[in-house]
Design a protein around this motif. Structure first.
Motif, PDB file in Angstrom:
ATOM      1  N   THR A 265      31.351 -19.076   1.378  1.00 27.89           N
ATOM      2  CA  THR A 265      32.300 -18.566   0.389  1.00 27.89           C
ATOM      3  C   THR A 265      32.604 -17.092   0.622  1.00 27.89           C
ATOM      4  O   THR A 265      31.900 -16.403   1.371  1.00 27.89           O
ATOM      5  CB  THR A 265      31.750 -18.734  -1.034  1.00 27.89           C
ATOM      6  OG1 THR A 265      30.463 -18.131  -1.116  1.00 27.89           O
ATOM      7  CG2 THR A 265      31.637 -20.212  -1.395  1.00 27.89           C
ATOM      8  N   ASP A 266      33.664 -16.620  -0.036  1.00 28.80           N
ATOM      9  CA  ASP A 266      34.020 -15.209   0.054  1.00 28.80           C
ATOM     10  C   ASP A 266      33.093 -14.381  -0.836  1.00 28.80           C
ATOM     11  O   ASP A 266      32.141 -14.906  -1.433  1.00 28.80           O
ATOM     12  CB  ASP A 266      35.483 -14.998  -0.332  1.00 28.80           C
ATOM     13  CG  ASP A 266      35.811 -15.547  -1.720  1.00 28.80           C
ATOM     14  OD1 ASP A 266      34.856 -15.833  -2.484  1.00 28.80           O
ATOM     15  OD2 ASP A 266      36.999 -15.707  -2.041  1.00 28.80           O
TER      16      ASP A 266
ATOM     17  N   ASP B 180      36.301 -19.015  -3.154  1.00 24.95           N
ATOM     18  CA  ASP B 180      37.009 -19.707  -2.078  1.00 24.95           C
ATOM     19  C   ASP B 180      36.159 -19.794  -0.812  1.00 24.95           C
ATOM     20  O   ASP B 180      35.260 -18.984  -0.591  1.00 24.95           O
ATOM     21  CB  ASP B 180      38.324 -18.995  -1.762  1.00 24.95           C
ATOM     22  CG  ASP B 180      39.328 -19.125  -2.893  1.00 24.95           C
ATOM     23  OD1 ASP B 180      39.236 -20.133  -3.635  1.00 24.95           O
ATOM     24  OD2 ASP B 180      40.193 -18.242  -3.042  1.00 24.95           O
TER      25      ASP B 180
ATOM     26  N   VAL C 244      35.702 -19.331   3.096  1.00 25.35           N
ATOM     27  CA  VAL C 244      36.205 -18.572   4.237  1.00 25.35           C
ATOM     28  C   VAL C 244      36.116 -19.473   5.473  1.00 25.35           C
ATOM     29  O   VAL C 244      35.019 -19.785   5.945  1.00 25.35           O
ATOM     30  CB  VAL C 244      35.397 -17.275   4.453  1.00 25.35           C
ATOM     31  CG1 VAL C 244      35.938 -16.507   5.656  1.00 25.35           C
ATOM     32  CG2 VAL C 244      35.441 -16.411   3.201  1.00 25.35           C
TER      33      VAL C 244
ATOM     34  N   GLU D 292      42.940 -18.250   6.152  1.00 22.17           N
ATOM     35  CA  GLU D 292      41.747 -17.416   6.013  1.00 22.17           C
ATOM     36  C   GLU D 292      40.775 -18.019   5.002  1.00 22.17           C
ATOM     37  O   GLU D 292      39.564 -18.051   5.236  1.00 22.17           O
ATOM     38  CB  GLU D 292      42.147 -15.999   5.591  1.00 22.17           C
ATOM     39  CG  GLU D 292      42.898 -15.230   6.671  1.00 22.17           C
ATOM     40  CD  GLU D 292      43.179 -13.810   6.242  1.00 22.17           C
ATOM     41  OE1 GLU D 292      42.697 -13.402   5.162  1.00 22.17           O
ATOM     42  OE2 GLU D 292      43.877 -13.085   6.986  1.00 22.17           O
ATOM     43  N   THR D 293      41.325 -18.461   3.865  1.00 24.33           N
ATOM     44  CA  THR D 293      40.475 -19.050   2.826  1.00 24.33           C
ATOM     45  C   THR D 293      41.120 -20.324   2.290  1.00 24.33           C
ATOM     46  O   THR D 293      42.322 -20.541   2.450  1.00 24.33           O
ATOM     47  CB  THR D 293      40.269 -18.069   1.651  1.00 24.33           C
ATOM     48  OG1 THR D 293      41.550 -17.755   1.077  1.00 24.33           O
ATOM     49  CG2 THR D 293      39.570 -16.807   2.106  1.00 24.33           C
TER      50      THR D 293
ATOM     51  N   ASN E 274      40.618 -23.181  -1.252  1.00 29.11           N
ATOM     52  CA  ASN E 274      39.833 -23.493  -2.447  1.00 29.11           C
ATOM     53  C   ASN E 274      38.933 -24.688  -2.162  1.00 29.11           C
ATOM     54  O   ASN E 274      39.163 -25.451  -1.220  1.00 29.11           O
ATOM     55  CB  ASN E 274      40.733 -23.730  -3.664  1.00 29.11           C
ATOM     56  CG  ASN E 274      41.585 -24.990  -3.527  1.00 29.11           C
ATOM     57  OD1 ASN E 274      41.056 -26.092  -3.367  1.00 29.11           O
ATOM     58  ND2 ASN E 274      42.899 -24.827  -3.586  1.00 29.11           N
TER      59      ASN E 274
END
Length: 574
Positions: free
Chosen positions: A43-44, A49, A51, A93-94, A96
């Motif tokens: 996750t970020d 979200d 990554v 990039e990301t 959900n």
């Protein structure tokens, strides 16, 4: 590593076990298995979200190549579809969590196995660090001379002497390469022709198409003790299929009724299947013409074999000419070190390509081929190689050396400098150092070799419930790689889950006819297991109108659940 408890797994599998056949339900069932791991590691900074780069790096650290591995093609296509750009190659990039779970649906089980450390070599970095040490130790060895692949030809038929590469591919598709391995064939200076390696492929293909007994009516099973191009026979037959005499005889047995172009295309496509259809496989036309211009010895051997009745009676004179020219064309097929390692891994997997799951050749054919590679794969050095290295191997005059560790990995070492036995000097040295560090010599006493490393999984033990989960998903999704591995490990394929659903039930619900045949014919599972709803696999086949599966199961004696339960009721005492 995260593993969901049995109760949660049961809840997540409930819909699929009842036989609902929709991909969305499979996604909802399988995705939670990996969520906790993803949330924790990928996750970020906000923990919301996913990554994507972190996820891909996590797979790469386990030895996988998700951007080029055919098994991840559908997953990467779905991930790219969320990039919100017209460029179909852009990776977002990301993502959900829900979209990410949806993208991973087709590979959920395999990704779970990877991130849980359940691949054949779990500590990949430690393993590859040692490989790098050995590679660096061999790099400065400049002994040996480069062999002309076509004597009397131009310089184009001579490999660059300074090339050195090592590529490894495990039976789970873990990859590692160093040096001039040339992933995708960007530079033709790093490609090498198959030459002598064609004999390995020809033999396994012939044994698969015909039978071992038929093939060995024309070729022997003994090492000759001489170089691979020696003109010798034993009991009126070539000594073995890995000599030039044996390779030529075997070549005549493959698709003899087809025309020249069709026979070549068949072999070329089979080579591609060996390498996963994603690695570079090409054809060196200049080398083929050069080999033909300098083929006096080959044609002499061909006519000598014909004179001694070493070909089948169906081989006519004109067919012999075509066979010899075909053999030249086969030898001029070229590939990279990367591709050759996948080819070796296919042999290590018993003929099952680790990147595609395709059964290229029969396991029996591979077993016999590895036996031949053991005793005569590296020319007149075979005995000493078996003594010091203890692994099946095959070398060629262009400097390639493929090595097979059954059920573990295949590797290719490429270095054109050859010794007097026409084997790669660096290749042989690498193999010696490799088995000095790892417990891979066939006769290593593993319980006493404390000074050697066993990189295979040792501490990982699956519970019966975990095996059931992985097995059910593999059967439903048609993951033959997992199924074949479980077969080799002696797993009970008939073990039911808490609802009485077996792998055969799930394979039928997934319309996986090949898996159904595998379970019944290879694993010998019961064709009439009854679940808690009194359904058998035949009931599921009728429910989804799988005609081919219905006919197959009926031929194997399958019955409907009501019939079985009715018979049981009739036999109960009053």
């Amino acid at each position: 590593m995260f593993v969901a408890p049995p109760v949660l797994r049961r809840q997540r599998l409930r819909s699929i076990k009842k036989g609902h056949d929709t991909r969305s339900e499979v996604s909802n069932v399988g995705a939670p298995e990996i969520d906790e791991r993803l949330v924790k590691d990928f996750t970020d900074d906000d923990g919301v979200d996913i990554v994507v780069a972190k996820f891909l790096k996590g797979l790469q650290q386990c030895g996988l190549r998700p951007l080029s591995d055919p098994r991840f093609e559908s997953t990467m296509t779905k991930i790219r579809s969320f990039a919100n750009t017209e460029d179909a190659t852009t990776i977002p990039e990301t993502m959900n969590l829900e979209d990410f779970r949806r993208a991973l649906t087709s590979n959920m089980v395999f990704i779970q196995q990877t991130l849980s450390g359940n691949l054949i070599i779990p500590e990949w970095k430690q393993f590859t660090d040692i490989i790098t040490e050995i590679f660096d130790a061999c790099k400065d060895d400049t002994d040996g001379t480069v062999h002309e692949m076509s004597p009397g030809s131009t310089k184009s038929a001579k490999a660059p002497e300074d090339k050195f590469a090592i590529s490894i591919c495990t039976v789970d598709g873990q990859r590692f390469s160093l040096g001039d391995y040339c992933s995708k064939g960007v530079s033709d200076q790093n490609n090498f022709p198959l030459m002598d390696l064609t004999r390995v492929l020809l033999y396994t293909i012939a044994c698969t198409e015909k039978s071992v007994e038929y093939v060995h009516k024309y070729i022997g099973k003994e090492p000759s003790g001489s170089e691979g191009e020696a003109l010798t026979l034993k009991d009126g037959k070539p000594h073995n299929p890995l000599m030039l005499t044996g390779g030529l005889a075997v070549s005549s047995l493959i698709k003899p009724a087809l025309c020249f172009s069709e026979r070549f295309e068949y072999f070329y496509k089979t080579v591609q299947a060996f390498t996963g259809k994603s690695e570079y496989v090409g054809f060196n036309n200049s080398l083929a013409l050069s080999l033909k211009d300098n083929s006096n010895r080959l044609y002499a051997i061909g006519h000598y074999l014909r004179e001694n009745n070493c070909f089948s009676k169906d081989t006519k004179y004109e067919d012999l000419e075509k066979t010899m020219e075909l053999f030249i064309h086969y030898s001029a097929i070229e590939m990279t070190c990367d591709a050759a390692s996948v080819m070796a891994a296919t042999l290590a997997s018993g003929g099952l390509c680790p990147l595609t799951g395709e059964k290229v050749v029969y396991p029996e054919a591979v077993r016999n081929c590895l036996s031949m590679m053991n005793c005569c794969g590296v020319n007149d050095y075979s005995g000493e190689f078996m003594f010091e290295v203890g692994l099946p191997a095959k070398s060629n005059v262009s400097g390639a050396l493929i090595v097979v560790i059954p059920n573990v990995l295949g590797m290719c070492i490429y270095s054109p400098r050859l010794d007097r036995s026409k084997n790669s000097v660096r290749g042989v040295k690498f193999c010696k150092m490799f088995t000095d560090r790892f417990v891979f010599h066939q006769f290593d006493p593993t319980d006493r070799s404390s000074n050697k490393i066993d990189p295979r999984r040792k501490d990982f033990t699956e519970t019966r419930d975990q095996q059931s989960l992985i097995l059910l998903f593999a059967a439903y999704n048609g993951n033959m790689t997992t199924l074949y591995r479980y077969l080799k490990e002696g797993i009970n394929f008939g073990y039911p889950d808490y609802d009485g659903r077996t792998a055969l039930h799930l394979a039928v619900c997934g319309s996986q006819l090949d898996v159904v045949k595998f379970l019944v014919e290879k694993c010998h599972v019961d064709v009439n297991p009854v679940d808690r709803w009194e359904n058998t696999p035949l009931d599921d086949a009728h429910k989804y109108n799988n005609t081919h599966i219905i006919h197959f199961l009926q031929r194997k004696g399958a019955q409907k659940g009501k019939t079985i339960m009715g018979n049981c009721t009739d036999t109960l005492p009053h």
